[in-house]
Design a protein around this motif. Sequence first.
Motif, short mmCIF file in Angstrom:
data_model
loop_
_atom_site.label_atom_id
_atom_site.label_comp_id
_atom_site.label_asym_id
_atom_site.label_seq_id
_atom_site.Cartn_x
_atom_site.Cartn_y
_atom_site.Cartn_z
N ARG A 80 0.82 -1.21 0.00
CA ARG A 80 0.00 0.00 0.00
C ARG A 80 0.85 1.27 0.00
O ARG A 80 0.48 2.28 -0.57
CB ARG A 80 -0.91 0.00 1.23
CG ARG A 80 -1.69 1.28 1.47
CD ARG A 80 -2.72 1.55 0.38
NE ARG A 80 -3.74 0.52 0.34
CZ ARG A 80 -4.89 0.58 1.02
NH1 ARG A 80 -5.14 1.61 1.80
NH2 ARG A 80 -5.78 -0.38 0.91
N TYR A 81 2.01 1.21 0.65
CA TYR A 81 2.82 2.40 0.85
C TYR A 81 4.02 2.41 -0.10
O TYR A 81 4.76 1.44 -0.18
CB TYR A 81 3.31 2.49 2.30
CG TYR A 81 2.19 2.46 3.30
CD1 TYR A 81 1.50 3.62 3.64
CD2 TYR A 81 1.80 1.25 3.89
CE1 TYR A 81 0.45 3.58 4.56
CE2 TYR A 81 0.76 1.21 4.81
CZ TYR A 81 0.09 2.38 5.13
OH TYR A 81 -0.95 2.33 6.03
N ALA A 82 4.19 3.53 -0.78
CA ALA A 82 5.33 3.69 -1.69
C ALA A 82 6.61 3.89 -0.89
O ALA A 82 6.57 4.21 0.30
CB ALA A 82 5.09 4.87 -2.61
N GLN A 83 7.74 3.67 -1.54
CA GLN A 83 9.04 3.99 -0.95
C GLN A 83 9.80 4.83 -1.96
O GLN A 83 10.47 4.32 -2.85
CB GLN A 83 9.82 2.73 -0.58
CG GLN A 83 11.14 3.05 0.11
CD GLN A 83 11.84 1.81 0.64
OE1 GLN A 83 11.34 0.69 0.51
NE2 GLN A 83 13.01 2.00 1.23
N THR A 84 9.70 6.13 -1.80
CA THR A 84 10.24 7.08 -2.76
C THR A 84 11.62 7.55 -2.31
O THR A 84 11.82 7.84 -1.13
CB THR A 84 9.31 8.30 -2.90
OG1 THR A 84 7.97 7.84 -3.12
CG2 THR A 84 9.74 9.20 -4.03
N ALA A 85 12.55 7.60 -3.24
CA ALA A 85 13.88 8.10 -2.91
C ALA A 85 13.78 9.55 -2.46
O ALA A 85 13.00 10.34 -3.01
CB ALA A 85 14.81 7.98 -4.11
N LEU A 86 14.59 9.91 -1.48
CA LEU A 86 14.50 11.26 -0.91
C LEU A 86 14.87 12.33 -1.92
O LEU A 86 14.43 13.48 -1.80
CB LEU A 86 15.40 11.36 0.33
CG LEU A 86 15.17 12.56 1.25
CD1 LEU A 86 13.72 12.63 1.72
CD2 LEU A 86 16.12 12.50 2.43
N ASP A 87 15.70 11.97 -2.94
CA ASP A 87 16.08 12.96 -3.95
C ASP A 87 15.08 13.00 -5.12
O ASP A 87 15.33 13.67 -6.11
CB ASP A 87 17.49 12.68 -4.47
CG ASP A 87 17.64 11.29 -5.09
OD1 ASP A 87 16.65 10.53 -5.10
OD2 ASP A 87 18.75 10.97 -5.55
N ASP A 88 13.97 12.29 -5.00
CA ASP A 88 12.94 12.32 -6.04
C ASP A 88 12.34 13.72 -6.13
O ASP A 88 12.13 14.38 -5.10
CB ASP A 88 11.84 11.30 -5.72
CG ASP A 88 10.88 11.10 -6.87
OD1 ASP A 88 9.99 11.97 -7.05
OD2 ASP A 88 10.99 10.08 -7.57
N PRO A 89 12.05 14.21 -7.35
CA PRO A 89 11.44 15.54 -7.48
C PRO A 89 10.15 15.71 -6.68
O PRO A 89 9.82 16.82 -6.26
CB PRO A 89 11.17 15.64 -8.99
CG PRO A 89 12.21 14.75 -9.61
CD PRO A 89 12.37 13.60 -8.66
N ALA A 90 9.44 14.61 -6.45
CA ALA A 90 8.20 14.70 -5.69
C ALA A 90 8.43 15.16 -4.26
O ALA A 90 7.51 15.68 -3.61
CB ALA A 90 7.49 13.35 -5.69
N PHE A 91 9.65 14.98 -3.76
CA PHE A 91 9.97 15.37 -2.39
C PHE A 91 10.68 16.72 -2.33
O PHE A 91 11.28 17.06 -1.31
CB PHE A 91 10.85 14.30 -1.73
CG PHE A 91 10.09 13.10 -1.24
CD1 PHE A 91 8.71 13.11 -1.15
CD2 PHE A 91 10.77 11.95 -0.86
CE1 PHE A 91 8.00 12.01 -0.70
CE2 PHE A 91 10.08 10.83 -0.41
CZ PHE A 91 8.69 10.87 -0.33
#
Length: 281
Positions: A80-91
């Motif tokens: 259910r929960y994504a794991q997005t890299a901290l340097d992703d533009p979304a962050f």
Amino acid sequence: MTTVALDTGVGPLLRSWREQRRISQLELALRADSSARHISFVETGRSRPSEDMILRLAEHLDIPVRERNALLVVAGYAPRYAQTALDDPAFGALREGMDRLLQGYDPYPALVVDGMYNVVAANRGITILLEGVAGHLLAPPLNAMRLTLHPEGLAPRIRNLREWRADLLAQMERQIALARSAELRELYEEVAGYPAPGGTDRADDAGPAGGGDATIERSGPASPLPFALPLHIEHGGQVLSFVSSIATFNTPMDVTVAELAIETFLPADRATADHLRSLTS
């Protein structure tokens, strides 16, 4: 981080989490708007829980979001929960906000660590405290536990190392119990194996610490503050005193964000605050 083994049924895993939290089946059922009978059936494998039920039980058992994903996978559902890299533009906004917070806290030390205590952001106050740390400890990824407890890190300059070390190791033990991470356990075994201070804490010694400079001033109290355990650390010929606080994100919906922690160090006395301001003015 490595999580629980995926070859165990979701029922036994949920039972293990419930027992770790010391909650009865009836209490969990009341919290999750279910019945003790249904909880029993889920735990024994007689009933396959729905995706919603797994997430509801996980919420009331305070299971970390990474482990909630693991439970869903074991039960045959998609994470259910994504794991997005901290340097992703979304962050981008998140990183900007954290940087602004850290810079606003200057000249007092502040940093952000991930679930493995790796430093993902830090301000100038932290950089000042790291002066003199061995170069191999400063190579990425910087790890806050290694930096603090390694004999070539901050440890030789921490005047109440025995107390501070015990507090950090206890913090890691609580985190291991919560996250059940094999990698975190390995880190714990590593830093717990570093040489421990013997005898009394150096902050309580009458003479100079470990044969060090006898002219070092003590800017903070030798005994713990009445409201928190202080960190007493040598810098620039005197002892600085801090109390720390840790903040996490409320109701995170991403594994990466869920495991971030912001730690700030507040001067425990005026001399410490003045010393830091003099270095950054």
